[in-house]
Design a protein around this motif. Structure first.
Motif, mmCIF file in Angstrom:
data_model
loop_
_atom_site.group_PDB
_atom_site.id
_atom_site.type_symbol
_atom_site.label_atom_id
_atom_site.label_comp_id
_atom_site.label_asym_id
_atom_site.label_seq_id
_atom_site.Cartn_x
_atom_site.Cartn_y
_atom_site.Cartn_z
ATOM 1 N N PHE A 187 45.968 -30.073 -78.807
ATOM 2 C CA PHE A 187 45.286 -31.364 -78.741
ATOM 3 C C PHE A 187 45.236 -31.896 -77.307
ATOM 4 C CE2 PHE A 187 47.239 -31.008 -82.961
ATOM 5 C CZ PHE A 187 46.116 -31.131 -83.752
ATOM 6 N N LEU A 222 40.500 -24.972 -84.059
ATOM 7 C CA LEU A 222 39.735 -25.901 -84.887
ATOM 8 C C LEU A 222 38.243 -25.809 -84.602
ATOM 9 C CD1 LEU A 222 42.053 -29.035 -84.536
ATOM 10 C CD2 LEU A 222 42.121 -27.239 -86.286
ATOM 11 N N GLY A 223 37.483 -25.828 -85.667
ATOM 12 C CA GLY A 223 36.027 -25.846 -85.543
ATOM 13 C C GLY A 223 35.444 -24.643 -84.846
ATOM 14 N N THR A 224 35.931 -23.465 -85.162
ATOM 15 C CA THR A 224 35.409 -22.263 -84.504
ATOM 16 C C THR A 224 35.683 -21.018 -85.334
ATOM 17 O OG1 THR A 224 35.421 -20.965 -82.472
ATOM 18 C CG2 THR A 224 37.527 -21.827 -83.221
ATOM 19 N N SER A 261 34.086 -24.005 -75.571
ATOM 20 C CA SER A 261 34.516 -24.484 -76.875
ATOM 21 C C SER A 261 35.889 -23.943 -77.249
ATOM 22 C CB SER A 261 33.480 -24.088 -77.934
ATOM 23 O OG SER A 261 33.940 -24.405 -79.235
ATOM 24 N N LYS A 283 34.177 -31.166 -77.722
ATOM 25 C CA LYS A 283 33.772 -29.894 -78.327
ATOM 26 C C LYS A 283 32.536 -30.078 -79.210
ATOM 27 C CE LYS A 283 35.508 -25.891 -80.824
ATOM 28 N NZ LYS A 283 36.706 -25.136 -81.258
ATOM 29 N N SER A 319 39.478 -25.999 -77.903
ATOM 30 C CA SER A 319 40.296 -25.792 -79.101
ATOM 31 C C SER A 319 40.044 -24.387 -79.632
ATOM 32 C CB SER A 319 39.960 -26.823 -80.183
ATOM 33 O OG SER A 319 40.709 -26.567 -81.350
ATOM 34 N N CYS A 369 40.426 -25.836 -89.576
ATOM 35 C CA CYS A 369 40.599 -24.423 -89.211
ATOM 36 C C CYS A 369 39.903 -23.568 -90.255
ATOM 37 C CB CYS A 369 42.088 -24.073 -89.136
ATOM 38 S SG CYS A 369 42.384 -22.336 -88.692
ATOM 39 N N GLN A 378 42.727 -31.433 -75.278
ATOM 40 C CA GLN A 378 41.359 -31.864 -75.004
ATOM 41 C C GLN A 378 40.813 -32.615 -76.222
ATOM 42 O OE1 GLN A 378 39.722 -31.534 -72.179
ATOM 43 N NE2 GLN A 378 41.255 -30.273 -71.123
ATOM 44 N N ILE A 396 34.965 -30.667 -87.442
ATOM 45 C CA ILE A 396 35.492 -30.252 -86.152
ATOM 46 C C ILE A 396 37.014 -30.142 -86.150
ATOM 47 C CG2 ILE A 396 35.745 -32.570 -85.216
ATOM 48 C CD1 ILE A 396 34.470 -29.405 -83.413
ATOM 49 N N ASP A 397 37.697 -30.841 -87.060
ATOM 50 C CA ASP A 397 39.161 -30.803 -87.091
ATOM 51 C C ASP A 397 39.708 -29.847 -88.146
ATOM 52 O OD1 ASP A 397 38.181 -32.228 -89.194
ATOM 53 O OD2 ASP A 397 39.675 -33.846 -89.081
ATOM 54 N N LEU A 407 38.484 -33.567 -79.215
ATOM 55 C CA LEU A 407 37.556 -32.768 -80.008
ATOM 56 C C LEU A 407 36.129 -33.287 -79.928
ATOM 57 C CD1 LEU A 407 39.732 -32.103 -83.203
ATOM 58 C CD2 LEU A 407 39.306 -30.578 -81.262
#
Length: 240
Positions: free
Chosen positions: A137, A54-56, A47, A144, A51, A118, A139, A115-116, A141
């Protein structure tokens, strides 16, 4: 003679606990937790590679510290021979494991829906975007999202294993508590050191000049109240 009541000792409780608490289920749960922990760490690495911004919140890494402590402690029950204290410690660790699994479930659900986005502070997000802008970008999303869904399923299974151990511990504790009751031992079954008889002397009696020595009742045999085994006692002769 009146019957004498004795309460079970700590050693008896430990024996009862080990006879009712099987390590089979904890071993299976520990192995499953170990596999789930490695899977969660691996999915978090993938994951982050897709990214890192984003999304983490890197929840898979810090929650896996508690997961690792849980399965190591779970397998440690075998080395400790199902000791009650270690099982109680494992119950506390299972509560932490369940809390970490719930946190990971909530965060993964939040990441999947956003997911997009921060989730760090604005300053950290801006610095990370500048640092990873060439590969930010690279990969899609959507990939993910699929990774996070698999990690979410692993977190749910981790929560189930923690709850199962807590249920096993509570069930064994209630079984031991129900079986731990007062033991009825007749007077003739008491060990030598527990049965004593004392003589009363009248002040007008001549025997008050002689110091009285408690006379010990020494039966030839006693019977174990648990297993019914008859034990022969060796009589010691006292010479005067």
């Amino acid at each position: 003679m009146q019957p004498t009541y004795l309460y079970t000792s700590d050693f008896d409780r430990e024996i009862r606990w080990r006879s009712r608490f099987s390590t089979g289920i904890p071993i299976l749960l520990g192995i499953l937790q170990m596999l789930l922990t490695f899977a969660i760490i691996g999915l978090e690495i993938v994951s982050v590679v897709i990214s890192p911004i984003l999304g983490t919140l890197y929840a898979g890494f810090w929650s896996s510290v508690i997961f690792m402590l849980s399965w190591v402690s779970m397998l440690g029950l075998v080395c400790c021979h199902r000791a009650r204290k270690w099982a109680s410690y494992m119950f506390f660790i299972s509560i932490l494991c369940a809390a970490a699994a719930i946190a990971l479930i909530v965060l993964d659900t939040l990441f999947i829906g956003n997911i997009d986005k921060c989730f760090f502070s604005n300053v950290i997000c801006n610095e990370l975007i500048l640092s990873f802008s060439p590969v930010l970008f690279s990969q899609p999303l959507g990939r993910k999202v699929q990774i996070l869904k698999v990690q979410l399923a692993c977190a749910v299974l981790m929560l189930v294993t923690a709850i199962l151990y807590m249920l096993v511990f509570i069930s064994a504790s209630m079984s031991v508590r129900r079986s731990t009751s007062r033991i009825l031992i007749e007077h003739h079954q008491l060990p030598v050191q527990l049965v004593r008889q004392t003589d009363r002397y009248s002040p007008t009696s001549q025997s008050w000049k002689t110091p009285s020595v408690p006379v010990t009742y020494q039966p030839n045999r006693i019977e174990c109240p648990h297993c019914g085994t008859s034990i022969k006692l060796t009589q010691k002769k006292r010479y005067t």
